[in-house]
Design a protein around this motif. Structure first.
Motif, PDB file in Angstrom:
ATOM      1  N   UNK A  37       0.838  -1.214   0.000  1.00 13.25           N
ATOM      2  CA  UNK A  37       0.000   0.000   0.000  1.00 13.25           C
ATOM      3  C   UNK A  37       0.864   1.251   0.000  1.00 13.25           C
ATOM      4  N   UNK A  38       0.450   2.235  -0.826  1.00 18.88           N
ATOM      5  CA  UNK A  38       1.231   3.479  -0.928  1.00 18.88           C
ATOM      6  C   UNK A  38       0.679   4.565  -0.016  1.00 18.88           C
ATOM      7  N   UNK A  39      -0.606   4.438   0.345  1.00 21.89           N
ATOM      8  CA  UNK A  39      -1.229   5.452   1.209  1.00 21.89           C
ATOM      9  C   UNK A  39      -2.072   4.723   2.254  1.00 21.89           C
ATOM     10  N   UNK A  40      -2.509   5.468   3.264  1.00 21.03           N
ATOM     11  CA  UNK A  40      -3.379   4.878   4.293  1.00 21.03           C
ATOM     12  C   UNK A  40      -4.708   4.431   3.673  1.00 21.03           C
ATOM     13  N   UNK A  41      -5.218   5.253   2.727  1.00 20.68           N
ATOM     14  CA  UNK A  41      -6.505   4.919   2.085  1.00 20.68           C
ATOM     15  C   UNK A  41      -6.383   3.598   1.316  1.00 20.68           C
ATOM     16  N   UNK A  42      -5.251   3.426   0.662  1.00 21.12           N
ATOM     17  CA  UNK A  42      -5.041   2.199  -0.111  1.00 21.12           C
ATOM     18  C   UNK A  42      -4.888   0.996   0.832  1.00 21.12           C
ATOM     19  N   UNK A  43      -4.236   1.255   1.956  1.00 23.50           N
ATOM     20  CA  UNK A  43      -4.046   0.195   2.966  1.00 23.50           C
ATOM     21  C   UNK A  43      -5.413  -0.347   3.414  1.00 23.50           C
ATOM     22  N   UNK A  93     -14.279  -4.412  -7.932  1.00 26.02           N
ATOM     23  CA  UNK A  93     -14.594  -2.981  -7.782  1.00 26.02           C
ATOM     24  C   UNK A  93     -13.596  -2.300  -6.858  1.00 26.02           C
ATOM     25  N   UNK A  94     -13.181  -3.004  -5.815  1.00 25.14           N
ATOM     26  CA  UNK A  94     -12.202  -2.415  -4.886  1.00 25.14           C
ATOM     27  C   UNK A  94     -10.845  -2.226  -5.559  1.00 25.14           C
ATOM     28  N   UNK A  95     -10.477  -3.152  -6.441  1.00 25.60           N
ATOM     29  CA  UNK A  95      -9.228  -2.959  -7.196  1.00 25.60           C
ATOM     30  C   UNK A  95      -9.335  -1.687  -8.035  1.00 25.60           C
ATOM     31  N   UNK A  96     -10.490  -1.496  -8.688  1.00 25.23           N
ATOM     32  CA  UNK A  96     -10.666  -0.268  -9.467  1.00 25.23           C
ATOM     33  C   UNK A  96     -10.556   0.957  -8.554  1.00 25.23           C
ATOM     34  N   UNK A  97     -11.198   0.872  -7.375  1.00 29.09           N
ATOM     35  CA  UNK A  97     -11.183   2.027  -6.460  1.00 29.09           C
ATOM     36  C   UNK A  97      -9.771   2.390  -6.035  1.00 29.09           C
ATOM     37  N   UNK A  98      -8.906   1.371  -5.889  1.00 23.86           N
ATOM     38  CA  UNK A  98      -7.544   1.693  -5.453  1.00 23.86           C
ATOM     39  C   UNK A  98      -6.829   2.525  -6.520  1.00 23.86           C
ATOM     40  N   UNK A  99      -7.244   2.403  -7.794  1.00 21.80           N
ATOM     41  CA  UNK A  99      -6.686   3.272  -8.842  1.00 21.80           C
ATOM     42  C   UNK A  99      -7.440   4.600  -8.899  1.00 21.80           C
TER      43      UNK A  99
END
Ligand SMILES: C[S@@+](CC[C@H](N)C(=O)[O-])C[C@H]1O[C@@H](n2cnc3c(N)ncnc32)[C@H](O)[C@@H]1O
Length: 219
Positions: A37-43, A93-99
């Motif tokens: 993870x690169x950010x807390x949101x991505x984590x 969908x969550x994979x898309x959201x991480x982008x």
């Protein structure tokens, strides 16, 4: 004499190929290195995906190899409008959201099954991405036809006999340079034929996971 022998061997090989066609085997996905993870949101997103996998809260979802490809392609094309046909419980969908949290884009995702749609909503909320997603419940064959947006990335992952119909419905909405992605393409030869026969499209097949057709709308 030599010529006759070569012809004879040729006939034997040809008959052998017909009578004993090579058996096709189902290939396992290739190894996968979980992303860092690169950010807390991505984590938070990765943690929800991990939780879904461990608790079997996915249903016919893409393997992580394909999920990561969805994310990479969405990010690389700086996609603002992504549509997904076949939400299931929200894993892809969550994979898309991480982008999309990086590109500033939005996901519109379609699901016909109410129970799976409710689970997906819960997962989007747990991951803190509910504002990035519009989940449309109903038959995507009807709902996609109502779209008026310019699509950067479309992902087809629902009823297999419907793939060509979905393709025909999303194509006019795709921006040139946009990508149409389709999952489990080994199961949909008519779709493969449609995307490879169209001169406005260019398609490659990403086979690290379960077979993802990546089609560029060239013009
Ligand atoms: C293969 S699963 C999708 C998996 C999901 N993309 C993921 O990776 O997590 C296919 C989903 O498409 C849904 N589906 C099938 N036909 C549909 C239709 N006509 N309209 C909308 N959704 C449909 C199914 O209910 C199912 O949940």
């Amino acid at each position: 004499m030599m010529n006759r022998m070569i012809t004879f061997i040729g006939i034997l090989l040809a008959v052998g190929g017909v009578v004993f066609p090579q058996e096709r085997t189902v290939r396992d996905p290739l190894p996968f290195n979980p992303p860092v993870a690169r950010t807390e949101a991505e984590k938070k997103i990765l943690a929800v995906m991990d939780h879904m996998m461990k608790l079997n809260q996915t249903y016919l979802s893409v393997p992580p190899q394909d999920g990561e490809a969805l994310r990479l392609l969405t990010e690389a094309t700086d996609a603002k409008n992504v549509i997904e046909i076949g939400t299931s419980t929200g894993y892809s969908g969550l994979w898309f959201c991480s982008a999309l949290q990086k590109t500033g884009g939005h996901l519109t995702t379609f699901e016909i099954d109410h129970e799976r749609a409710s689970m997906a909503r819960g997962h989007f909320q747990d991951a803190g991405v509910e504002n990035l997603v519009t989940l449309v419940e109903g038959d995507a064959h009807e709902q996609v036809a109502k779209l008026k947006i310019r699509i950067d990335v479309a992902f087809i992952d629902a009823d297999k006999p419907g793939y060509v119909d979905y393709l025909n419905k999303v194509l006019p909405l795709m921006r040139p340079g946009g990508l149409i992605l389709a999952h489990n393409v080994d199961m949909v030869p008519d779709y493969v034929k449609a995307v490879t026969a169209n001169p406005d499209l260019e398609t490659i097949f990403f086979m690290q996971g379960r077979g993802l057709a990546v089609t560029l709308r060239k013009r």
